[in-house]
Every structure is written in C-alpha cells, then in structure tokens.
Design a protein around this motif. Structure first.
Motif, short mmCIF file in Angstrom:
data_model
loop_
_atom_site.label_atom_id
_atom_site.label_comp_id
_atom_site.label_asym_id
_atom_site.label_seq_id
_atom_site.Cartn_x
_atom_site.Cartn_y
_atom_site.Cartn_z
N LEU A 91 0.84 -1.21 0.00
CA LEU A 91 0.00 0.00 0.00
C LEU A 91 0.87 1.26 0.00
CD1 LEU A 91 -2.75 -1.08 2.59
CD2 LEU A 91 -2.78 -1.35 0.10
N ASP A 92 1.99 1.18 0.74
CA ASP A 92 2.95 2.29 0.74
C ASP A 92 3.43 2.58 -0.69
OD1 ASP A 92 2.92 2.52 3.45
OD2 ASP A 92 4.90 1.63 3.80
N ALA A 93 3.78 1.49 -1.39
CA ALA A 93 4.35 1.65 -2.73
C ALA A 93 3.35 2.33 -3.66
CB ALA A 93 4.75 0.28 -3.28
N ILE A 94 2.07 1.94 -3.54
CA ILE A 94 1.05 2.55 -4.39
C ILE A 94 0.88 4.03 -4.03
CG2 ILE A 94 -1.42 2.52 -4.98
CD1 ILE A 94 -1.30 -0.57 -4.25
N THR A 95 0.88 4.31 -2.73
CA THR A 95 0.73 5.69 -2.26
C THR A 95 1.86 6.57 -2.79
OG1 THR A 95 -0.31 4.86 -0.25
CG2 THR A 95 0.50 7.13 -0.19
N ARG A 96 3.05 5.98 -2.71
CA ARG A 96 4.24 6.68 -3.12
C ARG A 96 4.24 6.99 -4.61
NH1 ARG A 96 10.16 4.28 -1.87
NH2 ARG A 96 11.13 5.56 -3.46
N GLU A 97 3.90 5.97 -5.35
CA GLU A 97 3.79 6.09 -6.80
C GLU A 97 2.83 7.22 -7.17
OE1 GLU A 97 4.06 3.60 -10.65
OE2 GLU A 97 5.27 3.76 -8.84
#
Lengths: 252, 444
Positions: B392-398
């Motif tokens: 979820l972090d990675a998606i948020t970051r993206e």
C-alpha cells in the motif's frame, strides 16, 4: 443547562483544589451556583475559579488561606458576609500522610491530626452554629472509609477521619430538629492527585466525577452518612465485623 | 524508579492500536504550575512527550526512552465567549467536554475527527480533520492562539502572527515542539444539535467519485464507508449531511452503551467475518437509504458508543493505514489500493474513504491535502500484515501521496520524508527535550 435547580446557591468549599472538591464544584457550577473557593494555593484555586465560571457558575471567588491555621469562625463570617448568606459548606481538605513517617515522627503525626481533625472540627463547628441559627443549610464533610476501622497501614489518618465522623454525626443530630443538615461522605478509593502515587488501581477505584455526583446529591437529601460509591457501605460492614483474631492476621 | 521522581512506570499505557507494548514512565499533573518541575525530573532526563487520550494508533504518542506527561488532568476551561464562539481551554480538555459545554449554547467544534475522546492538545498536535474538510480545512485552521512550554522552561504564546514559525511547527507537530499547555480556537455556529443526513449506497468506485463531486458544493459533511473485500469490492455507503435548524441544542450523554471489557480472540476478525459484516452493513444501509435526521453523536461518533472498541482486534492489536493521494492520481491509486487489499486476503474492518478540499492548514506537518484519503485497519498478523502495508505504501508513493503519522506504527523513514517535504524545516523547530518513539524511528 439545568439553570433553575441550584442556581444562585451559595457554597463555600474548604480545600477547593482537591480532586473530589473540584469534581463536585463543576456540578454546582453547571447549576449556576455562587461559589467561594478556599485553598492554600491561590493560583490553583484561580485556575479552578476561571473554569467554574466558564461552566456556568454565577460567581467563583477565591480566598487563599491556610485552612489548618486560620481562625475558622471569623473567616467563615467574612465569607458569608461577602456571599450574602450561606447554603452549603463542603469541607474537603485533609492530608493522607505516610504511615511509616507518622509513626516515627511525632511532629508530623501531630501536624496531620491538627490539619485533618483539629482545624477541620473548628470549621465544622463554625458552620454548624450558623446553620442552626438560620435553620437551613447543608454541611458536607469528606471523611474516609479508613475511619471505620483502624488498620496498621493507615490508622493515624484513619483516626483523624474517625474523630471527624463522630463530630459530624453529633452535628447532624443537633441540627436535625432545625431543618439544617450535616452529612459525612466516606469515599473509598478515589483516583485523585492525593492517591496518584498508588500504582495498579483496580475495580474498587472510583473517578472523582462519580464521587462528586454523590456529594452533590447528598447536599439535597439523604442519610447523614453516605458512602461513595455506595458499595463501600457493604464492604465496610464486613471489614468492621471481622473478628480481631482473624483481622490481625491480615496485612490490610 | 528514583524515589524523587514524579513519574510512575506503567505497563498499561498503550496507544490505540495496542501493538507496541513498552513500559512508559508517566506523570499526570492537574495544574499548569506542576509542569516545569516535570521538565527537570530525573525520569525525563532523556526526553519528554505530552500525551492525551491515546487515540493515536501507533507510536507517535509513546516515549519509551524518556517519560510521558498525561495531560488529561489539565482539563480546565479558561474562557469562553458565547457571543463570538472563541474558546480557550487547557490542552487536556477533551473534545467531548468541549461539546458538553458549548452545544447547549449553540456552538460546535469547527471540525471533528471520528471520536470525541481526543484532547485539544492532541487535536492540535495531529492537526486532526473531519468530514467537513472540504469546507473547513483541518483543526489547525481554527486555532487562534496556543500556549507552549518549551523544554528549557520558557513559556511562549503562539499565533499565526506571534512566533508564527513555531506556531506552524506546532500545528501537526506531534507534540515535539514542546508541551502544548492551552489552546484557543474559534468554534462554529450550529442551528441545532442535529444534522440532516442522506445515506446513499453505491456500487462502484466510479459512483463514489461522482457522488463526492456532486456533494461537495451542497453538503458540509461527506464521508463513505467502503467495502474492500473481494466479494463486494468497490461498493460502499456514502453519507452526506448538513446541520439542521430543526431540533434542540441537546449535548450528548456521558455514558457509552457498551464496553469491550476484554480482548476478543485474535481470529474474531477474519476474511469471512468481515465479508459477512460488510454484506450485512451494506444491506442494512441499502434498506435505510434515504434521508434521516441524526444527533451529532450518532453522525460523527458512532464508535464512541462502544468504549474500548479497539479490543475487538485481539491481543496483538491492530495496524492502521491512512493515506492521502492527490487528485491527479486519485482514481487509479484508489483502484490499485483496493485491488491490493482484496488480493492480500486480509480484512480491513473499518474502511473510510473521503475527499479532502483545498483549504491549506498553517501546519508544517499537516496531513490533509487536496485529494482523496483512505483509512484502513487490519488486525495485526505480523509479517503478513506488514507486507500488505508495504504494498500500500508503494502505491501511495507512486501516486505522490502521503501517510498519516497518527495512524501509523511502522512507516519507513523514506515514506515519512516523502509525505512531509518540509520535515527538515520542522526538525529545526523541534524542541531538543521532546521526543517520541515515532520520531526516534523517523529521525534516526
């Protein structure tokens, strides 16, 4: 706002910075009471007075005074003159002390007895005289379940509260025909600054707000001795009746 | 523990997520004059942190290496003007206490989070937001002044004009700029204690976006409950509301109708039970869809009716995740977040979806920003849960989004720095005496 009930009631609180006194004062403030807050620490009492005014108190005045050393009758007269009458006195000051210190330091023990019993008695007697003469009013005194039976862990504190209990009982008897009242409130364990150092507070511990509500109710009506919360009446009935042979084996 | 210390070591001081279990040295003063002595206390030699009602989920309200000051005893009102709605109170006063005082006089909080069991100090330190963010911004937008006790004993008054830099750092500053002693804020006028609420079940995220867009103009409060289980993914229940003039100014009662006295077994909330709950919740709302008049306590604080509801998640506690993603990437990001959750097989029980407006907070470290926010909570299943949150972090970051420290217990330093691009400026304003477990992780 419950504006009518208690609105304008003239109340003097002795020891107004105690946790139980403050919780009770908030209830009276919301009803529009006129309060005089007496405490040694004037700055703290001022913080409470400002709070009570926001909460609805018609008046909240501070008298900074060392209650243990003051001339009770004269000071009470002055406060009543300012209030223009008197409906309720709540006596809420007292020190818990450390039993071990009190046992080895007679000066400390004497000071505790003077604060909790001698000076408190003078305030009670002064209030009783006034209430008897005006045939109305309620004297509310905070005692303790510790006064119900002397225990090794806090009997000096307990003795001062037992003495106060007999005094208030007598005042209630004396006032009975006049319509004025005296009530001894015996809180059990209450989570206040006085007991902050005691860790692991369990199910028997009450919040000061709960005890305050009981005191505010006791000002209106009820028995001359009120346990707060009420279940302590049962607990202390048992504690008082445990035979000494068994009691002495406990570490209470 | 040193006998001279005013702090007591306690094992029962947990944050709302109940995951971190480290003893805390705690003092609970009742008067402002007690605070300076706590700064010099031997237990606070390493550091101090003022804390409130501990509704932060992770480690931002814990300070295991130093000491914590429980501010809830400092609960005095200082002044209230019922004509202008300006309220000044000590930082330990809760939003619940504020409402009991001001609602009968026709006022309400300018904005409120989903629980009223939050102190004013905590509300400022986390710059909390609510369902009316698109109209009112965050809490920090309404703070006119505050009192700050610095670690060196200096007492300062902060406002947008006076000590403006420190004011900006303190709004959303997680208690790290000093001890917030009192807060002055401007309340909002209401016509009654009730809201006209419209409940609209929707079937897909596309419908959510359409509802959000059409509601922003006409409704002061908007929020959605979202289903992110595979069976019902994308559907949800949208609610929108305005204050009504019909009804009285009755404040809420004190008593919760239920208490969760013990931790439920860890398996209580699983894929099946949450899917079943979601099905039930969705159907129940489809049934009562339409307009209804609700008291503010029902509309804003449904969970406050169950004390200690966090114990529903069992002994291992729960992990929260709340992100905000900017408008430009909001739609694909929400699709991706929902898909990642559905694929993970993990169950988020209370999923909240909402759009933020563009009213900027004065806070350097404020979380809300224009876009959409998604809040999730997962029973803590260790590695498995952390792995999902990493995705979820990675998606948020993206998506160029940010995470919310109040809801975190595990974000990476990198994620924190991306979320709060002004963190270095903030670090300059941080009080050297103040610290938290969260900050130790972020600054190390």
């Amino acid at each position: 706002m419950s504006a009518d009930k208690g609105s304008g009631t003239r109340i003097i609180i002795l020891g107004a910075t105690s946790g139980i006194a403050e919780a009770t004062a908030r209830i009276w403030a919301a009803q529009g009471g006129r309060l005089v807050l007496v405490a040694r620490d004037g700055a703290r009492a001022e913080a409470i007075a400002a709070d009570l005014k926001v909460r609805g108190a018609e008046e909240a005045d501070v008298v900074a005074l060392d209650l243990a050393k003051a001339d009770a009758a004269a000071e009470l007269d002055a406060m009543v003159a300012k209030l223009g009458g008197l409906d309720i006195v709540l006596l809420a000051y007292g020190a818990l002390g450390d039993q071990k210190t009190l046992e080895t330091d007679p000066t400390a023990a004497r000071a505790l007895i003077e604060t909790n019993f001698t000076s408190a008695s003078a305030w009670c007697i002064a209030a009783a005289n006034r209430f008897e003469a005006q045939k109305s009013g309620a004297l509310l005194v905070i005692g303790s379940v510790a006064g119900d039976r002397g225990r090794q862990s806090n009997f000096i504190y307990g003795a001062t509260k037992a003495g106060l209990a007999a005094l208030v009982e007598g005042i209630a008897h004396r006032l009975a025909p006049t319509g004025a009242r005296a009530v001894l409130i015996k809180p059990g364990f209450v989570d206040t600054p006085m007991t902050a150092a005691i860790p692991n507070k369990g199910a028997l511990w009450a919040k000061p707000e709960a005890v305050g509500a009981i005191i505010a109710r006791a000002a209106q009506k009820g028995r001359p001795v009120v346990y707060a919360p009420g279940f302590w009446r049962l607990i202390m009935l048992i504690v008082r009746n445990v035979p000494a042979a068994i009691f002495h084996k406990t570490k209470l | 523990m040193n006998a001279a210390s005013r702090f007591v070591e306690r094992g029962d001081v947990l944050s709302w997520g109940r995951v971190v279990r480290r003893p805390q040295r705690l003092a609970r003063p009742h008067f402002a004059d007690e605070l300076p002595a706590l700064l010099d206390d031997p237990a606070a030699t390493d550091s101090l942190l003022a804390i409130g009602l501990r509704r932060s989920y992770g480690d931002s309200g814990l300070n295991s290496e130093g000491a914590v000051i429980d501010m809830t005893g400092l609960d005095h009102f200082i002044a209230f003007d019922a004509g202008t709605g300006l309220l000044r109170a000590e930082a330990g006063v809760s939003l619940s206490q504020v409402l009991q005082l001001v609602v009968p006089k026709g006022w309400f909080l300018p904005t409120t989070p989903g629980t009223r069991f939050v102190t004013l100090g905590g509300a400022v330190a986390n710059d909390v937001h609510g369902k009316n963010h698109h109209r009112a911004g965050s809490m920090g937008c309404h703070v006119t002044r505050l009192g700050l006790l610095r670690g060196d004993g200096e007492r300062l008054e902060l406002s947008p004009e006076e000590n403006a830099g420190l004011f900006a750092a303190t709004i959303g500053g997680l208690g790290l700029t000093g001890v917030i002693e009192w807060v002055e804020l401007k309340l909002a006028k209401i016509g009654s204690a009730f809201l006209d609420v419209e409940i609209i079940p929707y079937g897909s995220l596309d419908e959510f976006w359409a509802l959000a867009e059409e509601s922003t103009e006409r409704f002061e409060h908007t929020v959605a409950w979202a289903d992110c289980m595979p069976a019902g993914r994308g559907r949800g229940v949208f609610s929108r509301a305005n204050w009504t003039y019909e009804g009285d100014y009755k404040a809420h009662g004190d008593r919760a109708w239920k208490n969760m006295p013990v931790d439920l077994p860890g398996f209580t909330l699983n894929k099946l039970s949450v899917s079943a709950f979601n099905e039930f919740y969705f159907r129940a709302h489809r049934w009562k869809a339409g307009r209804v008049r609700q008291h503010y306590s029902v509309f804003f604080y449904p969970l406050d009716a169950i004390h200690n509801w966090n114990r529903l998640y069992g002994k291992r506690g729960m992990l929260q995740f709340q992100c905000v993603v900017p408008w430009a990437s909001a739609r694909p990001a929400m699709d991706a977040l929902m898909a990642a959750i559905a694929q993970s097989g993990q169950a988020s029980f209370l999923t909240v979806l909402k759009t933020f407006g563009d009213i900027a907070s004065p806070g350097l470290m404020s979380f809300p920003r224009p876009g959409a926010t998604l809040a999730l909570d997962f029973p803590n299943r260790g590695e498995e849960t952390l792995a999902l949150m990493g995705r979820l972090d990675a998606i948020t970051r993206e998506a160029g989004g940010a995470l919310y420290p109040a809801k975190d217990g595990r974000m990476s330093r990198e994620m924190f720095r991306l979320s709060f691009p002004r963190w270095e400026e903030f670090a300059q304003a941080k009080d050297p005496k103040m610290n938290s477990d969260f900050w130790r992780r972020m600054a190390a």
